[in-house]
Design an enzyme around this catalytic site. Structure first.
Site, PDB file in Angstrom:
ATOM      1  N   GLY A 158     -25.094  29.738  42.907  1.00  6.54           N
ATOM      2  CA  GLY A 158     -25.874  30.137  41.750  1.00  6.54           C
ATOM      3  C   GLY A 158     -25.074  31.091  40.879  1.00  6.54           C
ATOM      4  O   GLY A 158     -23.847  31.194  40.979  1.00  6.54           O
ATOM      5  N   ILE A 160     -24.843  34.394  40.816  1.00  3.70           N
ATOM      6  CA  ILE A 160     -24.128  35.496  41.471  1.00  3.70           C
ATOM      7  C   ILE A 160     -22.861  34.979  42.137  1.00  3.70           C
ATOM      8  O   ILE A 160     -21.790  35.594  42.027  1.00  3.70           O
ATOM      9  CB  ILE A 160     -25.045  36.197  42.491  1.00  3.70           C
ATOM     10  CG1 ILE A 160     -26.198  36.901  41.764  1.00  3.70           C
ATOM     11  CG2 ILE A 160     -24.249  37.211  43.323  1.00  3.70           C
ATOM     12  CD1 ILE A 160     -27.260  37.461  42.697  1.00  3.70           C
ATOM     13  N   ARG A 180     -26.385  22.957  48.144  1.00  3.65           N
ATOM     14  CA  ARG A 180     -27.173  21.734  48.344  1.00  3.65           C
ATOM     15  C   ARG A 180     -26.674  20.599  47.470  1.00  3.65           C
ATOM     16  O   ARG A 180     -26.731  19.435  47.848  1.00  3.65           O
ATOM     17  CB  ARG A 180     -28.656  22.004  48.045  1.00  3.65           C
ATOM     18  CG  ARG A 180     -29.376  22.791  49.103  1.00  3.65           C
ATOM     19  CD  ARG A 180     -30.861  22.856  48.791  1.00  3.65           C
ATOM     20  NE  ARG A 180     -31.122  23.415  47.472  1.00  3.65           N
ATOM     21  CZ  ARG A 180     -32.325  23.523  46.930  1.00  3.65           C
ATOM     22  NH1 ARG A 180     -33.376  23.081  47.597  1.00  3.65           N
ATOM     23  NH2 ARG A 180     -32.492  24.056  45.736  1.00  3.65           N
ATOM     24  N   THR A 238     -24.961  39.936  50.344  1.00  4.22           N
ATOM     25  CA  THR A 238     -25.572  40.695  49.255  1.00  4.22           C
ATOM     26  C   THR A 238     -26.786  39.946  48.716  1.00  4.22           C
ATOM     27  O   THR A 238     -27.230  40.207  47.596  1.00  4.22           O
ATOM     28  CB  THR A 238     -24.558  40.940  48.117  1.00  4.22           C
ATOM     29  OG1 THR A 238     -23.979  39.686  47.725  1.00  4.22           O
ATOM     30  CG2 THR A 238     -23.465  41.897  48.561  1.00  4.22           C
ATOM     31  N   ARG A 240     -30.109  38.248  50.859  1.00  3.74           N
ATOM     32  CA  ARG A 240     -31.334  38.683  51.525  1.00  3.74           C
ATOM     33  C   ARG A 240     -31.097  38.760  53.029  1.00  3.74           C
ATOM     34  O   ARG A 240     -30.427  37.902  53.612  1.00  3.74           O
ATOM     35  CB  ARG A 240     -32.495  37.713  51.234  1.00  3.74           C
ATOM     36  CG  ARG A 240     -33.072  37.838  49.830  1.00  3.74           C
ATOM     37  CD  ARG A 240     -33.810  39.159  49.650  1.00  3.74           C
ATOM     38  NE  ARG A 240     -34.424  39.293  48.337  1.00  3.74           N
ATOM     39  CZ  ARG A 240     -33.850  39.840  47.281  1.00  3.74           C
ATOM     40  NH1 ARG A 240     -32.606  40.288  47.374  1.00  3.74           N
ATOM     41  NH2 ARG A 240     -34.479  39.943  46.136  1.00  3.74           N
ATOM     42  N   GLU A 269     -37.245  45.260  55.158  1.00  3.26           N
ATOM     43  CA  GLU A 269     -37.035  46.449  54.354  1.00  3.26           C
ATOM     44  C   GLU A 269     -38.395  47.061  54.037  1.00  3.26           C
ATOM     45  O   GLU A 269     -39.346  46.334  53.779  1.00  3.26           O
ATOM     46  CB  GLU A 269     -36.295  46.113  53.056  1.00  3.26           C
ATOM     47  CG  GLU A 269     -34.851  45.687  53.301  1.00  3.26           C
ATOM     48  CD  GLU A 269     -34.052  45.489  52.029  1.00  3.26           C
ATOM     49  OE1 GLU A 269     -34.645  45.571  50.932  1.00  3.26           O
ATOM     50  OE2 GLU A 269     -32.851  45.270  52.127  1.00  3.26           O
ATOM     51  N   HIS A 293     -28.939  48.195  49.630  1.00  4.17           N
ATOM     52  CA  HIS A 293     -29.533  47.186  48.753  1.00  4.17           C
ATOM     53  C   HIS A 293     -29.480  47.642  47.290  1.00  4.17           C
ATOM     54  O   HIS A 293     -30.482  47.650  46.577  1.00  4.17           O
ATOM     55  CB  HIS A 293     -30.976  46.874  49.158  1.00  4.17           C
ATOM     56  CG  HIS A 293     -31.393  45.490  48.749  1.00  4.17           C
ATOM     57  ND1 HIS A 293     -32.491  44.845  49.276  1.00  4.17           N
ATOM     58  CD2 HIS A 293     -30.867  44.618  47.843  1.00  4.17           C
ATOM     59  CE1 HIS A 293     -32.630  43.656  48.720  1.00  4.17           C
ATOM     60  NE2 HIS A 293     -31.649  43.500  47.848  1.00  4.17           N
ATOM     61  N   ILE A 294     -28.267  47.989  46.858  1.00  2.00           N
ATOM     62  CA  ILE A 294     -28.069  48.468  45.493  1.00  2.00           C
ATOM     63  C   ILE A 294     -27.170  47.535  44.688  1.00  2.00           C
ATOM     64  O   ILE A 294     -26.765  47.873  43.575  1.00  2.00           O
ATOM     65  CB  ILE A 294     -27.464  49.882  45.485  1.00  2.00           C
ATOM     66  CG1 ILE A 294     -26.125  49.906  46.237  1.00  2.00           C
ATOM     67  CG2 ILE A 294     -28.446  50.894  46.051  1.00  2.00           C
ATOM     68  CD1 ILE A 294     -25.312  51.167  46.011  1.00  2.00           C
ATOM     69  N   GLY A 295     -26.881  46.340  45.252  1.00  2.00           N
ATOM     70  CA  GLY A 295     -25.965  45.439  44.571  1.00  2.00           C
ATOM     71  C   GLY A 295     -26.364  45.135  43.140  1.00  2.00           C
ATOM     72  O   GLY A 295     -25.529  45.104  42.244  1.00  2.00           O
TER      73      GLY A 295
END
Length: 329
Positions: A158, A160, A180, A238, A240, A269, A293-295
């Site tokens: 995707g 990212i 996929r 980075t 989930r 979380e 989790h600050i990416g």
């Protein structure tokens, strides 16, 4: 009166949202501290819109109990905590911030790769302990890799992953991916090669995850795939935490099946101290590099995401179609 229920940080809304375009007669209900559906419904059961933190649950019960609801908008890219199927049944839009923080997350991905390769945590501690020369000597003899000498495998392609690949290309890394469906344009532009997932794990020096959480992707990285990876390889997540079977990763790190992991996200979380990845043997202390989790949480990314949220809310209030709909309305 139009009501907007805000189920995210009040401080973030104050900092990143430009509310000057919101009609003066609208009511904004800040529900960050409303911890149950009952409390939310008591405070704002007649709200027209929900603006929710990406990790805030918006349940079927809540959706079914709000008769005026027209749109649920995730603050971030993730929307798996929103019951999208329940919203679709009631013809309520669910939107996210697709691609808004792609560059930010890509930077964090590279940071974790480099931090592990250069043994950042261990080196920092040894310098603080007065062992700088010992660290330098042992690191040189052990061998310090460069990103440019690595074969990096991207799982998912995707926005990212695309931004990550662009940055890795500038380092000179060899790049492969699994998705996929084939991404011919990306293959041509970035020199990517396509590999089946098992082959990607076998051949690559670094595996980097860039997938949403679905029934198919939950627990995708398990003992079977970890056992295929090289003993010198790194896992980067980075995306989930749910993508990785954490107990299997603990076992792989403890047994030396892989060299390390860089994780911006864990599951569940907020992360608690009993998470298995926080309780590795002392011998594995420096095999894990965490970030909180600050990416995707840079200032430019948040400004962009909040702008999209309010633009979509205003559009739906006028009977127009929003962008970034994720539940197929």
């Amino acid at each position: 009166m139009t009501k907007v229920l805000i189920l995210t940080s009040t401080k973030r809304v104050d900092k990143f949202s430009d509310l000057s375009g919101i009609p003066k007669d609208w009511e904004l209900i800040f529900g960050e501290d409303l911890n149950t559906d009952q409390a939310v419904l008591q405070a704002a059961g007649d709200a027209d819109f929900i603006f929710a933190d990406a990790i805030r649950e918006v349940s079927k019960n809540l959706i079914d109990s709000m008769p005026n609801l027209k749109l649920i908008h995730s603050e971030g890219v993730g929307y798996n905590k929103i019951d999208s199927a329940a919203a679709k049944e009631k013809k309520i839009y669910v939107c996210n911030n697709t691609a808004a923080n792609s560059s930010a997350v890509a930077e964090q991905t590279i940071l974790l790769m480099l931090g592990l390769q250069r043994r950042l945590l261990e080196g920092d501690q040894m310098v603080r302990d007065g062992r700088q020369i010992q660290a330098k000597g042992s690191f040189i003899l052990d061998g310090i890799p460069e990103l440019g000498s690595c074969h990096v495998g991207l799982v998912g392609m995707g926005s990212i992953a695309f931004e990550t690949a662009k940055r890795l290309k500038s380092f000179g890394s060899r790049l492969s991916y699994f998705n996929r469906s084939r991404k011919s344009a990306a293959e041509h532009e970035l020199g990517l090669s396509y590999l089946p997932l098992e082959d990607l794990c076998k051949q690559c020096d670094i595996i980097s995850l860039h997938l949403p959480v679905t029934l198919e992707t939950t627990g995708l990285i398990n003992s079977e795939l970890l056992s295929l990876m090289k003993p010198s390889s790194l896992l980067i997540n980075t995306a989930r935490g749910e993508l990785v079977v954490q107990e299997d990763l603990v076992a792989a790190l403890s047994a030396g099946l892989i060299a390390g992991a860089g994780l911006d996200t864990l599951y569940p979380e907020p992360v608690m101290t009993d998470n298995p990845l926080l309780n590795l043997p002392e011998s594995c202390r420096y095999k894990l590099l965490f970030s909180p989790h600050i990416g995707g949480t840079t200032k430019p990314a948040f400004e962009k995401m909040h702008k999209t949220v309010w633009t979509n809310i205003l559009a739906v209030s006028k009977g127009e179609c929003p962008i970034n709909i994720v539940n197929g309305l």
